[in-house]
Scaffold this active site. Sequence first.
Site, PDB file in Angstrom:
ATOM      1  N   CYS A 123      -4.087   0.761  -2.558  1.00 48.54           N
ATOM      2  CA  CYS A 123      -3.993  -0.482  -1.807  1.00 48.54           C
ATOM      3  C   CYS A 123      -2.883  -1.345  -2.395  1.00 48.54           C
ATOM      4  O   CYS A 123      -2.469  -1.163  -3.538  1.00 48.54           O
ATOM      5  CB  CYS A 123      -5.317  -1.239  -1.876  1.00 48.54           C
TER       6      CYS A 123
ATOM      7  N   ASN B  52       0.837  -1.195   0.000  1.00 50.80           N
ATOM      8  CA  ASN B  52       0.000   0.000   0.000  1.00 50.80           C
ATOM      9  C   ASN B  52       0.875   1.250   0.000  1.00 50.80           C
ATOM     10  O   ASN B  52       1.986   1.260   0.524  1.00 50.80           O
ATOM     11  CB  ASN B  52      -1.011   0.000   1.152  1.00 50.80           C
ATOM     12  N   VAL B  53       0.345   2.291  -0.653  1.00 56.35           N
ATOM     13  CA  VAL B  53       1.029   3.575  -0.753  1.00 56.35           C
ATOM     14  C   VAL B  53       0.002   4.652  -0.401  1.00 56.35           C
ATOM     15  O   VAL B  53      -0.909   4.916  -1.187  1.00 56.35           O
ATOM     16  CB  VAL B  53       1.593   3.805  -2.173  1.00 56.35           C
TER      17      VAL B  53
ATOM     18  N   GLU C 253      -3.055  -4.286  -3.434  1.00 52.08           N
ATOM     19  CA  GLU C 253      -3.544  -5.029  -4.590  1.00 52.08           C
ATOM     20  C   GLU C 253      -3.427  -4.209  -5.867  1.00 52.08           C
ATOM     21  O   GLU C 253      -3.233  -4.765  -6.947  1.00 52.08           O
ATOM     22  CB  GLU C 253      -5.004  -5.455  -4.370  1.00 52.08           C
TER      23      GLU C 253
END
Length: 129
Positions: free
Chosen positions: A55, A44-45, A57
Amino acid sequence: MAVDWDQLREAAGDAMERAYAPYSGYRVGAAALAEDGRLVAGCNVENAGYGVTLCAECGLVSQLHLTGGGHLTHFVCVNGEREVIMPCGRCRQLLSENGTRDLQLLTPEGLRSIDEVLPQAFGPADLQH
């Protein structure tokens, strides 16, 4: 194909270590296998404008396409304690569209199919006229 879930969890944990989460402190890492055996990962960033936070993903799916495309076959995500967690709703949608029809997810309650974690998913076929 036999899947080494421990290795996949370890890759997710390694990705989590690179997360950028200065606001929430909630670091997430994700890892998955593609149809051709490639391992892809993401973390996540966060962003000061919370609505544009990415996220783990999102990064994973981006890496999937960046490294050759295809579809995901097996997926896991972990938190900062390296515990298995569930993907959020938006990410379940991303996984549904970028996974095989029988994508398997390791969840806190064990293995689940994408259809079990996102039943009756909206997808590309719903956009055809």
